[in-house]
Design an enzyme around this catalytic site. Structure first.
Site, PDB file in Angstrom:
ATOM      1  N   GLU A  11     -24.427  46.749  30.848  1.00 27.15           N
ATOM      2  CA  GLU A  11     -22.980  46.782  30.576  1.00 27.15           C
ATOM      3  C   GLU A  11     -22.537  47.947  29.682  1.00 27.15           C
ATOM      4  O   GLU A  11     -21.689  47.762  28.809  1.00 27.15           O
ATOM      5  CB  GLU A  11     -22.542  45.461  29.927  1.00 27.15           C
ATOM      6  CG  GLU A  11     -22.767  44.254  30.812  1.00 27.15           C
ATOM      7  CD  GLU A  11     -22.416  42.946  30.134  1.00 27.15           C
ATOM      8  OE1 GLU A  11     -21.682  42.163  30.747  1.00 27.15           O
ATOM      9  OE2 GLU A  11     -22.886  42.673  29.016  1.00 27.15           O
TER      10      GLU A  11
HETATM   11  C1  ACM Z   1     -26.343  40.499  30.239  1.00 28.50           C
HETATM   12  O1  ACM Z   1     -26.086  39.301  30.462  1.00 28.50           O
HETATM   13  N1  ACM Z   1     -25.385  41.329  29.861  1.00 28.50           N
HETATM   14  C2  ACM Z   1     -27.682  41.035  30.419  1.00 28.50           C
END
Ligand code: ACM
Length: 516
Positions: free
Chosen positions: A330
């Site tokens: 992310e």
């Molecule tokens: C995640 O759940 N951002 C690895």
């Protein structure tokens, strides 16, 4: 007709909770399900005269013997002594020994043979003996887990169990960044997973809301970055000595700690601690909300890589296991043309520490080194890209294995962005068939993550983790050929007594008939 009456009687007994323990080994209800169980006539009865013998002068075997004694002594009141043996069987004893090469059992398998006179546990390696000890615990009445003397018939049904795991990696991830958890909580979690033969605890040690591990060369990470958490509480961090204590406690239970420092995103706590890590040389504000994807290390500054080198070197020096986790998920505000060379450089930095890299599935967008592992959580495409580059995959699919996903719409804790995961859904998937192009040969194992945006204390951890955790342990340990929800849920229901005895705050799913 007679058979159906018997079956009905058996079901009724289960419903009323009167079956507290398998009287014979064919009725055993062990989780994870063992590979092979051959019942015999008789039972081994524990008594105040029972001793635990370890064969040969081995401090490690004595420690496993002491672990078993510490599990069996409080509830029985027997105070089982641990002694060294020359290998001859002593009537009325439990004998732990390393055998020569029983190749089928591998490094973690064991054979447990129970007769009227003896219990014999053998394995190639100490880890196998430790796993066999967990089976002994589960063959005894659930009250064995209590810490005060209980009335019960402490019998082990006769027969032979041969058992070994499907995958070499079986474990959990705990996010100690969004909310901080004390060492004692981490140890309790380690104890609970050890009982289900899990062998990995991945600690998510840094995120936007907190930095949780002391780094001596960069002290502000903890004095500033560790000073808060989601919701604005005081946060906290582990000193390196405390971390080493967790590592040791885990190792004594044959559990490896994998430390994760998430980067280049999920780094606000570091960016708030040191202005120079920001492209504009200005420290960010500490963050106590729950948004993701807004932070990034400055990927074209030299100091960023000095920082990562220092952090990874210190972490490597206090982590005996072979892996360092670099996150990589992310990183929405890192441009892809910056992200790819960043991950490539960080892989080189970690390689120089002598450790292997694990990263979330996004890291497969970069060029993976031969010793890099991909943890699949969201995008099948990324994981497949990793496999095409020759990487092995750790399966942590959000929609199946995230312990912070709510059970259903009535669950108060947790989130549901990846869906609801009732206990049946959590159990009913096979890592080797979930993602096209990723088969058993590509998979290292299964890790079930618990993210802690909404989780603030141990009782809340327990509520989200139980009763799903034994299912993830079984997915990692037992062959998919022998697994079905309809059969598993009966064994899980019987575990309810064990959850009670261990004072676990579990979610009493209506899909399961819980014996109390
Ligand atoms: C995640 O759940 N951002 C690895």
């Amino acid at each position: 007709m007679l058979k159906s009456i018997l079956v009905l009687g058996f079901v009724a007994l289960q419903m009323t909770g009167s079956i507290v323990q398998a009287a014979t080994l064919d009725k055993q209800t062990i989780i994870p399900k063992p590979v092979s169980v051959v019942p015999a006539k008789g039972t081994f009865k524990l008594s105040s005269k029972t001793a635990i013998f370890v064969v040969g002068e081995s401090a490690e075997l004595k420690q496993i013997g002491s672990f078993l004694s510490a599990k069996l002594s409080p509830a029985t009141g027997f105070g089982l002594k641990v002694k060294t043996s020359d290998g001859k069987k002593v009537a009325g004893s439990i004998v732990l020994s390393l055998s020569a090469n029983d190749t089928q059992l591998g490094d973690e398998g064991y054979q447990l043979t129970i007769s009227n006179n003896n219990v014999s546990l053998t394995a190639n390696k100490p880890a196998g003996l430790f796993n066999g000890v967990q089976t002994i615990r589960q063959l005894l009445p659930a009250k064995i887990e209590m810490t005060t003397v209980q009335k019960a018939s402490w019998e082990l049904p006769a027969g032979t169990i041969r058992d070994y795991p499907e995958y070499s990696f079986r474990g959990v991830m705990l996010d100690v960044a969004r909310h901080f958890f004390q060492v004692a909580d981490v140890k309790r979690y380690i104890d609970l997973i050890a009982g289900y033969k899990m062998n990995v605890m991945h600690l998510h040690l840094a995120d936007d809301q907190g930095w949780r591990i002391e780094i001596k060369k960069w002290p502000n990470l903890t004095t500033i970055g560790g000073s808060t958490q989601v919701g604005g509480g005081k946060g906290g961090f582990y000193t390196q000595e405390e971390y080493k204590d967790i590592v040791k406690y885990a190792a004594e239970r044959y559990i490896m700690i994998i430390p994760e420092i998430d980067m280049p995103g999920h780094t606000n706590a570091a960016l708030a601690s040191y202005p120079e890590l920001n492209c504009n040389d200005t420290a960010t504000k500490l963050y106590t909300g729950t948004e993701v994807g807004f932070s990034t290390l400055c990927t074209d500054k030299k100091v960023t890589y000095q920082f990562i080198t220092d952090v990874m070197s210190e972490l490597a020096s206090i982590t005996p296991g072979p892996y360092l986790h670099i996150g990589g998920d992310e990183s929405h505000v890192t441009k892809l043309e910056d992200y790819i060379p960043f991950v490539n450089k960080v892989q080189e930095i970690v390689a120089r520490t002598g450790k292997k890299v694990i990263g979330w599935d996004e890291i497969a967008l970069s060029t993976l080194q031969p010793n890099t592992f991909v943890q699949y959580w969201a995008k099948a495409y990324n994981a497949q890209r990793g496999v095409k580059q020759g990487a092995k995959v750790i399966m942590s699919p959000g929609a199946n294995a995230y312990l912070d996903m709510q059970y259903d719409t009535s669950t108060k804790l947790g989130l549901h962005w990846a869906g609801y995961i009732e206990v049946d859904k959590g159990y009913s998937w096979d890592p080797a068939t979930l993602v096209p192009g990723i088969g058993k040969e590509n998979i290292l194992g299964v890790i079930a993550p618990l993210w802690s945006e909404t989780i603030t204390n141990m009782k809340e951890i327990e509520y989200m983790v139980f009763p799903r955790l034994p299912g993830y342990a079984e997915i990692g340990w037992s062959s998919p050929a022998g697994r079905s929800w309809s059969e598993y849920k009966v064994r899980l229901g019987i575990q309810g007594e064990r959850f009670k005895a261990l004072d676990i705050n579990y979610y009493p799913s209506k899909l399961v008939t819980w014996s109390k």
